[in-house]
Design an enzyme around this catalytic site. Structure first.
Site, PDB file in Angstrom:
ATOM      1  N   GLY A  49       1.023  -1.244   0.048  1.00  6.65           N
ATOM      2  CA  GLY A  49      -0.281  -0.184   0.015  1.00  6.65           C
ATOM      3  C   GLY A  49       0.855   1.182   0.022  1.00  6.65           C
ATOM      4  O   GLY A  49       2.099   1.049   0.380  1.00  6.65           O
ATOM      5  N   GLN A  54       3.098   9.939   1.324  1.00  6.61           N
ATOM      6  CA  GLN A  54       4.632   9.239   1.003  1.00  6.61           C
ATOM      7  C   GLN A  54       5.207   9.616  -0.217  1.00  6.61           C
ATOM      8  O   GLN A  54       6.460   9.432  -0.251  1.00  6.61           O
ATOM      9  CB  GLN A  54       4.223   7.850   1.072  1.00  6.61           C
ATOM     10  CG  GLN A  54       3.901   7.088   2.673  1.00  6.61           C
ATOM     11  CD  GLN A  54       3.826   5.675   2.368  1.00  6.61           C
ATOM     12  OE1 GLN A  54       3.012   5.096   2.155  1.00  6.61           O
ATOM     13  NE2 GLN A  54       4.895   5.063   2.754  1.00  6.61           N
ATOM     14  N   CYS A 102       7.425  -0.660   6.160  1.00  7.87           N
ATOM     15  CA  CYS A 102       6.941   0.500   5.441  1.00  7.87           C
ATOM     16  C   CYS A 102       7.897   0.990   4.633  1.00  7.87           C
ATOM     17  O   CYS A 102       9.171   0.874   5.103  1.00  7.87           O
ATOM     18  CB  CYS A 102       6.661   1.536   6.500  1.00  7.87           C
ATOM     19  SG  CYS A 102       5.932   2.986   5.844  1.00  7.87           S
ATOM     20  N   LEU A 103       7.355   1.370   3.292  1.00  8.48           N
ATOM     21  CA  LEU A 103       8.263   1.894   2.376  1.00  8.48           C
ATOM     22  C   LEU A 103       8.699   3.238   2.647  1.00  8.48           C
ATOM     23  O   LEU A 103       9.889   3.388   2.223  1.00  8.48           O
ATOM     24  CB  LEU A 103       7.563   2.218   0.856  1.00  8.48           C
ATOM     25  CG  LEU A 103       6.880   1.031   0.706  1.00  8.48           C
ATOM     26  CD1 LEU A 103       6.015   1.197  -0.682  1.00  8.48           C
ATOM     27  CD2 LEU A 103       7.825  -0.020  -0.171  1.00  8.48           C
ATOM     28  N   HIS A 144      -2.639   0.505   8.906  1.00 11.21           N
ATOM     29  CA  HIS A 144      -1.329   1.179   8.760  1.00 11.21           C
ATOM     30  C   HIS A 144      -1.355   2.122   7.461  1.00 11.21           C
ATOM     31  O   HIS A 144      -0.549   3.233   8.002  1.00 11.21           O
ATOM     32  CB  HIS A 144      -0.555  -0.214   7.874  1.00 11.21           C
ATOM     33  CG  HIS A 144       0.809   0.540   7.628  1.00 11.21           C
ATOM     34  ND1 HIS A 144       2.126  -0.122   8.321  1.00 11.21           N
ATOM     35  CD2 HIS A 144       1.354   1.121   6.721  1.00 11.21           C
ATOM     36  CE1 HIS A 144       3.230   0.651   7.898  1.00 11.21           C
ATOM     37  NE2 HIS A 144       2.664   1.462   6.943  1.00 11.21           N
ATOM     38  N   GLU A 145      -2.104   1.951   6.431  1.00 14.30           N
ATOM     39  CA  GLU A 145      -2.264   2.976   5.394  1.00 14.30           C
ATOM     40  C   GLU A 145      -3.003   4.175   6.061  1.00 14.30           C
ATOM     41  O   GLU A 145      -2.616   5.630   5.870  1.00 14.30           O
ATOM     42  CB  GLU A 145      -2.826   2.552   4.366  1.00 14.30           C
ATOM     43  CG  GLU A 145      -2.084   1.455   3.615  1.00 14.30           C
ATOM     44  CD  GLU A 145      -0.613   1.654   3.259  1.00 14.30           C
ATOM     45  OE1 GLU A 145      -0.285   2.963   3.145  1.00 14.30           O
ATOM     46  OE2 GLU A 145       0.254   0.622   3.443  1.00 14.30           O
ATOM     47  N   HIS A 148      -0.958   6.861   8.102  1.00 10.40           N
ATOM     48  CA  HIS A 148      -0.118   8.025   7.436  1.00 10.40           C
ATOM     49  C   HIS A 148      -0.765   9.112   6.978  1.00 10.40           C
ATOM     50  O   HIS A 148       0.029   9.963   7.165  1.00 10.40           O
ATOM     51  CB  HIS A 148       0.341   7.062   5.963  1.00 10.40           C
ATOM     52  CG  HIS A 148       1.498   6.309   5.713  1.00 10.40           C
ATOM     53  ND1 HIS A 148       2.859   6.645   6.116  1.00 10.40           N
ATOM     54  CD2 HIS A 148       1.464   4.877   5.623  1.00 10.40           C
ATOM     55  CE1 HIS A 148       3.580   5.575   5.901  1.00 10.40           C
ATOM     56  NE2 HIS A 148       2.956   4.448   5.685  1.00 10.40           N
TER      57      HIS A 148
HETATM   58 ZN    ZN Z   1       3.959   2.659   5.450  1.00  7.73          ZN
END
Ligand code: ZN
Length: 191
Positions: A49, A54, A102-103, A144-145, A148
């Site tokens: 995701g 981000q 996480c990215l 999680h998303e 953000h």
């Molecule tokens: Zn993340």
């Protein structure tokens, strides 16, 4: 469509609350191109995701997709989902200890308590209002998303500091046990 730079932990735009998208603008070329860039960037990075902030877009949009993901081989599949102005509420106090990466947090994973039954409401990319109940492991991905969009990254939620580890260490020592825990969760909740 473009693959964009993914902002990294500590960047001020990641740490700020993203603002609502004007629903009248969802079908605009600008918002549609943001979504295309998010999907391209997520897929290029093998993410499960990605949230708009981000990639530097300070608005409340995230995309989720899980296929055969080499980054998360134990995750149940989720079709491509675009969530605009999402809301999330827990349907019960049942939780799962979710081991997350996480990215925007390179080389680090950790354990976060997530609800396993949530109700979500959002607009899709065609500006349709969607209400759904999400259960099981997929609910963890949603939370999680969603975090953000409020400027929250998973390390902020890790209470068990011993659970922090590198991806390499996770794969070597912890992934097999964790995959069993996820499998049991998915068997219970069907997702
Ligand atoms: Zn993340």
């Amino acid at each position: 469509m473009a693959i964009r730079e993914i902002l990294q932990i500590g960047h001020p735009r990641l740490a700020s609350r993203a603002s609502e998208v004007d629903v009248e603008m969802i079908k605009s070329i600008e918002v549609q191109s943001w979504i295309d860039d998010m999907v391209d960037t997520m897929r290029a990075a093998n993410g499960a995701g990605i949230a708009a902030n981000q990639i530097g877009i300070p608005h409340r949009i995230f995309v989720i997709e899980v296929g055969n993901n080499p980054r998360y081989p134990y995750k149940p599949k989720i079709p491509l989902t675009v969530a605009i102005n999402p809301t999330i509420s827990a349907l019960s106090d049942k939780t799962f200890v979710s081991n997350e990466g996480c990215l925007s947090v390179p080389q680090m994973r950790g354990n976060v308590d997530r609800h396993v039954e949530i109700e979500v409401s959002y607009f899709d990319r065609n500006a349709n209002k969607i209400n759904e109940v999400i259960r099981g492991y997929s609910a963890c991905t949603w939370q999680h998303e969603y975090d953000h969009l409020d400027g929250v990254l998973f390390p902020h939620r890790v209470e068990d500091k011993e659970s922090f580890c590198s991806w390499h260490v996770f794969e070597e020592f912890r992934q097999a046990d964790y995959a069993n825990e996820v499998e049991a969760l998915v068997a219970q909740w069907g997702a």
